[in-house]
Design a protein around this motif. Structure first.
Motif, short mmCIF file in Angstrom:
data_model
loop_
_atom_site.label_atom_id
_atom_site.label_comp_id
_atom_site.label_asym_id
_atom_site.label_seq_id
_atom_site.Cartn_x
_atom_site.Cartn_y
_atom_site.Cartn_z
N ASN B 107 32.38 34.45 38.40
CA ASN B 107 32.73 34.74 36.73
C ASN B 107 34.15 35.07 36.58
O ASN B 107 35.03 34.75 35.75
N VAL B 108 34.74 36.02 37.74
CA VAL B 108 36.14 36.36 37.23
C VAL B 108 37.16 35.38 37.26
O VAL B 108 38.36 35.54 36.74
N PHE B 109 36.91 34.28 37.86
CA PHE B 109 38.01 32.99 37.87
C PHE B 109 38.02 32.25 36.88
O PHE B 109 38.60 31.28 36.82
N HIS B 110 37.11 32.53 35.69
CA HIS B 110 37.05 31.78 34.58
C HIS B 110 38.05 32.44 33.50
O HIS B 110 37.99 31.92 32.29
N TYR B 111 38.64 33.49 33.87
CA TYR B 111 39.34 34.14 32.50
C TYR B 111 40.83 33.97 32.78
O TYR B 111 41.64 33.77 33.96
N PRO B 112 41.66 34.00 31.69
CA PRO B 112 42.97 34.04 31.67
C PRO B 112 43.54 35.15 32.32
O PRO B 112 43.22 36.07 32.15
N THR B 113 45.08 34.84 32.80
CA THR B 113 45.91 35.88 33.10
C THR B 113 46.97 36.03 31.89
O THR B 113 47.56 34.86 31.57
N HIS B 114 47.44 37.17 31.50
CA HIS B 114 48.21 37.30 30.37
C HIS B 114 49.67 38.03 30.97
O HIS B 114 50.76 37.48 30.44
N THR B 115 49.43 38.92 31.86
CA THR B 115 50.81 39.59 32.33
C THR B 115 50.89 39.93 33.70
O THR B 115 49.80 39.80 34.41
N TRP B 116 51.89 40.52 34.27
CA TRP B 116 52.06 40.94 35.68
C TRP B 116 51.01 41.93 35.94
O TRP B 116 50.27 42.06 37.03
N GLY B 117 50.45 42.71 34.82
CA GLY B 117 49.46 43.55 34.89
C GLY B 117 48.25 43.03 35.34
O GLY B 117 47.33 43.57 36.44
N ASP B 118 47.84 41.74 35.04
CA ASP B 118 46.71 41.47 35.59
C ASP B 118 46.81 40.98 37.04
O ASP B 118 45.85 40.92 37.76
N VAL B 119 48.08 40.57 37.30
CA VAL B 119 48.10 40.31 38.84
C VAL B 119 47.77 41.26 39.82
O VAL B 119 47.03 41.41 40.64
N GLY B 120 48.12 42.60 39.34
CA GLY B 120 47.94 43.74 39.78
C GLY B 120 46.55 44.22 40.16
O GLY B 120 45.86 44.33 40.91
N VAL B 121 45.81 44.05 38.98
CA VAL B 121 44.33 44.37 38.63
C VAL B 121 43.59 43.47 39.45
O VAL B 121 42.60 43.81 39.99
N ILE B 122 43.83 42.09 39.54
CA ILE B 122 43.04 41.03 40.44
C ILE B 122 43.08 41.48 41.94
O ILE B 122 42.24 41.47 42.23
N ALA B 123 44.33 41.61 42.38
CA ALA B 123 44.61 41.83 43.68
C ALA B 123 43.88 43.08 44.09
O ALA B 123 43.49 43.21 45.19
N TRP B 124 44.01 44.28 43.12
CA TRP B 124 43.42 45.23 43.75
C TRP B 124 41.90 45.34 43.30
O TRP B 124 40.91 45.62 44.21
N LEU B 125 41.62 45.29 41.88
CA LEU B 125 40.02 45.45 41.77
C LEU B 125 39.25 44.36 41.96
O LEU B 125 38.08 44.45 42.35
N VAL B 126 39.64 42.97 41.40
CA VAL B 126 38.74 41.90 41.87
C VAL B 126 38.60 41.55 43.36
O VAL B 126 37.49 41.49 43.77
N ASP B 127 39.49 41.63 43.81
CA ASP B 127 39.66 41.67 45.43
C ASP B 127 38.65 42.79 46.07
O ASP B 127 37.89 42.54 46.83
N ALA B 128 38.73 43.95 45.26
CA ALA B 128 37.90 45.05 46.03
C ALA B 128 36.15 44.92 45.76
O ALA B 128 35.56 45.05 46.31
N ALA B 129 36.02 44.25 44.50
CA ALA B 129 35.00 43.97 44.17
C ALA B 129 34.16 43.04 45.17
O ALA B 129 33.13 42.95 45.76
#
Lengths: 214, 297
Positions: B107-129
């Protein structure tokens, strides 16, 4: 700006921009194996750019990131060759092949330079570029009989020539079996519209908060 | 179920592992392929949202790190697809099913990224999940899959460090940078809570029954909350769920995730599902001649 800084920036900008263009294939290369390979190549090229910017920054009193991102598009010294937006495999491989051959000629000359620091860095860079050449030559051999690849090499040849100083061009022509005489090189100095577009994307985050640490 | 299959099931349920050369029940093979294929697809589709930010990374170091991270993800896709290929589904078929929308991805790869903040949240929390799900595959009953998970988990743990470092730099930066992180967290929290799936009891989950997975969905989500919510709070961020709290017995309470959204998103109706599939399809088609040339050589 002195001649040494100008030279360093020209090479660093070539490496940064060609690495940026290589990164455009991340996630969409024709095979997963090539996807991984292009990410490696892009990292190497950008790593080389950083090392060259660091040398230039020592002359100019700033830092590598400032040189890579904080100049205006017309202050970049890269060749039009690396700026071209070529998101198809035939052109991409044609550019990789011609770029690596030209880069080899340039690095050979730099390794013989009286500037020990630059000669040392060129030797170090060349050790990685050797793998890029193997990769590019393998692809050039595989696609040799593909008309679209041959057409792309011919189309990009004037651009590739423009990457080098005139005295180095005959050596490049000899290596790739093409001719200098009948070709009008597309010289470094003028930029293509593609650079401004690339620059706008490349610096978007950084420009959004000038001076911030990331 | 025939006696041979029953014996097989009992074997894997006792923690036994099987190899590619062993006899496998057809149902087990089908479930394995479906699960592994979706995993490979997710690694590959996960590249697209991050890819855009390699091109926009604000420093040379970040650009190099993000390129290396995304390169790892493509490498994981390659490893994972190879395991599925050995089970009988060719890579070309998996890619064709991916772009046609027949096969799924996370599911998480169906969403848009808007800012460099998304880059951090993806690498940290999406990868953690993701690493929580992947660590549970280290004990997978199919040994070839479990083996590659060692390398994958090891690399993913670096991605989390990279992500945390991106977040930390922004949280110790300007107010505007901190806001980018908070806004990104607000956007990603819902999809993160849906990530591990609905809280179906594990014995009713066929992937657990065959011991493809070694834990239930809710166990994975609890582990994620327990590991990361305290870290999120410690950085001064707010989790956008007023009901989130750790109970006395150590069980996290939270608002019911939107399961309808999850179902809709993973069936191709997410905000970027079609655009990303079309982007991949475009290059798959455009460069078909290259794969043909390689095969002919």
């Amino acid at each position: 700006m002195n001649a040494r800084a100008r030279l360093l920036l020209a090479i660093a900008d070539d490496e940064l921009i060609v690495g940026w263009r290589d990164s455009e294939w991340t996630g969409i290369a024709p095979t997963l194996e090539e996807d991984v390979a292009f990410s490696s190549i892009a990292q190497n090229e950008i790593g080389h750019a950083r090392a060259l910017y660091q040398l230039a920054a020592a002359e100019l009193g700033n830092d590598a990131d400032a040189l890579a991102f904080d100049r205006a598009p017309d202050e970049y010294r890269c060749a039009p060759f690396v700026e071209l937006h070529l998101l198809d495999w035939a052109h991409t491989i044609a550019r990789r092949y011609l770029y690596e051959e030209a880069d080899r000629v340039r690095l050979d000359a730099l390794r013989r330079s009286d500037d020990a620091e630059l000669a040392g860095l060129a030797a170090k860079i060349d050790r990685e570029e050797a793998y890029h050449r193997m990769h590019a030559e393998m692809w050039a051999a595989r696609l040799r009989d593909e008309p679209r690849f041959r057409a792309a090499v011919d189309e990009l040849w004037p651009y590739a020539l423009g990457m080098l100083e005139p005295e180095l061009r005959p050596e490049l022509a000899r290596r790739v079996g093409l001719s200098v005489e009948s070709t009008q090189a597309i010289e470094r100095g003028e930029h293509t519209p593609e650079l401004a577009e690339l620059w706008s994307t490349m610096t978007e985050v950084r420009r959004s908060a000038p001076g911030a640490a990331w | 179920m025939d006696a041979r299959t029953e014996e097989f099931l009992a074997y894997v349920q006792e923690g036994g592992q099987v190899e590619a050369t062993d006899w496998l029940p057809e149902e087990y093979r089908r479930k394995l392929i479906k699960f592994i294929e979706m995993h490979g697809n997710s690694e590959l589709m996960g590249v697209l949202p991050e890819r855009e930010w390699i091109l926009k990374a604000p420093t040379l170091q970040r650009k190099l790190a993000l390129t290396a991270k995304v390169q790892d993800e493509v490498g994981h896709a390659q490893l994972i697809y190879r395991v599925a290929e050995d089970l009988g589904k060719p890579r070309e078929a998996m890619l064709a099913d991916l772009v046609s929308g027949k096969a799924k991805f996370h599911n998480v790869f169906h969403y848009p990224t808007h800012t460099w903040g998304d880059v951090g949240v993806i690498a940290w929390l999406v990868d953690a999940a993701a690493i929580i799900s992947q660590k549970a595959l280290l004990k997978c009953s199919y040994a070839p899959y479990a083996r590659i998970m060692k390398k994958i988990c090891w690399e993913e743990s670096f991605h989390i460090l990279h992500g945390r470092d991106v977040i930390l730099a922004m949280m110790t930066g300007t107010d505007a940078q901190r806001l980018l992180v908070q806004e990104a967290l607000d956007r990603w929290w819902g999809p993160l809570m849906q990530f591990h799936g609905n809280p179906i009891p594990r014995d009713e989950d066929p992937m657990y029954v065959w011991r493809i997975k070694s834990q239930g969905n809710e166990e994975a989500r609890q582990q994620f909350l327990d590991g990361y919510v305290p870290q999120i709070w410690e950085l001064g961020l707010t989790v956008p769920d007023p009901n989130l709290r750790r109970g006395d017995e150590g069980v996290w309470a939270y608002s019911e995730p939107d399961w309808d959204e999850l179902k809709s998103v993973v069936t191709g109706h997410g905000p970027r599902s079609q655009e990303r599939l079309a982007f991949r399809a475009r290059f798959l088609e455009q460069e078909q001649w290259v794969r043909d040339a390689l095969l002919a050589a």
